[in-house]
Design an enzyme around this catalytic site. Structure first.
Site, PDB file in Angstrom:
ATOM      1  N   HIS A 199      -7.083  -6.606   0.056  1.00  0.00           N
ATOM      2  CA  HIS A 199      -6.119  -5.791  -0.149  1.00  0.00           C
ATOM      3  C   HIS A 199      -4.753  -6.663   1.300  1.00  0.00           C
ATOM      4  CE1 HIS A 199      -4.353  -1.809  -0.440  1.00  0.00           C
ATOM      5  NE2 HIS A 199      -3.738  -2.025   0.804  1.00  0.00           N
TER       6      HIS A 199
ATOM      7  N   ASP B 155       0.792  -1.039  -0.019  1.00  0.00           N
ATOM      8  CA  ASP B 155       0.058  -0.014  -0.046  1.00  0.00           C
ATOM      9  C   ASP B 155       1.205   1.433   0.087  1.00  0.00           C
ATOM     10  OD1 ASP B 155      -3.113   0.372   0.612  1.00  0.00           O
ATOM     11  OD2 ASP B 155      -1.728   1.968   1.801  1.00  0.00           O
TER      12      ASP B 155
END
Length: 299
Positions: free
Chosen positions: A277, A110
């Protein structure tokens, strides 16, 4: 020095990196690997991955990015320069040099992946291998923004609003915003665990952290794009591994490998993993099955 709660066997250190102090968890005596978390996590997100890397013979350094966790949270500065990925990457290079490592592999998830991307561009002799988890390049994602992306990743456009609108709105109930954000990131029930959520909230429930996070995203929508444009044809030269969650947004909206091949002159490989994610929390074994051979490969 204290042992990090989520990384038993690691030593916690606060390392001066230029004008900021970066918090790190460190263990091992082998080839160095730097682990960089994303938003809204801290270095604790690597609790299932870092020990396995240590057992495989690596020296593992898991850091809190500036503005996050227990690292310093400086004022953003003009154009949010102090939260540019260039500044955040320089922090981490200084940390590794302070530990005696001039060249190392870096794994970024991320926001940490975006810092790692900038690091590979600005410090190519330092980055031996680069792994980015569940991201496409920032400039690519902004350039291809549409209703679907803006809906799925609404915080990219919320957090960049001028001070102090998002700070006040999140600060009114940080636990609610954090939980909703984590629930949207994860594709696996029960992940993050309750213990990790408490740890993330310990750091998130701090006005300085909330402001730093907004500055991180404001920089990404401004000065980081300026730096990308100024790069021209500059490309990542290190071998690059891109992994993403099959249940997440990035793989659904982008040809992830194609986006990274546009940004790299060296070899690019990767695949989707069976998760959302949070690869390192949802699917650590699958992640390690790809990560270990990549990190162990000779230069």
């Amino acid at each position: 020095m204290t042992a990090p709660e989520f990384l038993q066997g690691f030593i916690g250190r606060d390392i001066l990196a230029g004008e900021v102090t970066i918090h790190a968890a460190i263990a091992g005596n082998g080839p160095p690997v730097l682990l960089l978390h994303g938003h809204p996590q801290t270095h604790a997100t690597w609790h299932a991955v870092a020990p396995a890397l240590l057992a495989a013979g690596f020296t593992v350094v898991a850091c809190d990015l500036r503005g996050y966790g227990d690292s310093d949270k400086p004022y953003g500065g003009e154009d949010h320069v102090n939260y540019s990925k260039r500044a955040m990457a320089a922090d981490q290079v200084r940390v590794m040099r302070a530990l005696g490592f001039e060249r190392f592999a870096v794994v970024g998830h991320d926001r940490g992946g975006r810092v790692a991307h900038r690091m590979a561009l600005d410090h190519p002799t330092a980055v031996r291998r680069l792994a980015v988890l569940d991201i496409a390049p920032t400039a690519t994602m902004y350039a291809k923004t549409d209703k679907e992306f803006a809906t799925r990743y609404f915080w990219w456009f919320f957090l960049i609003q001028p001070f102090d609108l998002p700070e006040r709105m999140i600060g009114a109930d940080p636990a609610f915003f954090l939980d909703r954000h984590l629930d949207g990131q994860s594709g696996t029930p029960g992940i993050p665990t309750a213990a990790l959520r408490r740890e993330y909230l310990r750091c998130y429930d701090n006005p300085a952290t909330i402001h730093a996070i907004c500055e991180d995203y404001r920089a990404a929508a401004g000065i980081d794009l300026d730096h990308d444009r100024a790069d021209g044809e500059k490309r990542v030269t290190a071998p690059l591994l891109a992994l993403w969650g099959a249940l997440g947004t990035v793989g659904a909206l982008y040809d992830v490998l194609a986006t990274w091949r546009e940004k790299a002159s060296g070899p690019v490989q990767g695949k989707a993993l069976p998760c959302g994610h949070l690869l390192q929390e949802e699917a650590p074994d699958a992640l390690l099955a790809e990560l270990l051979p990549f990190l162990q490969a000779p230069d």
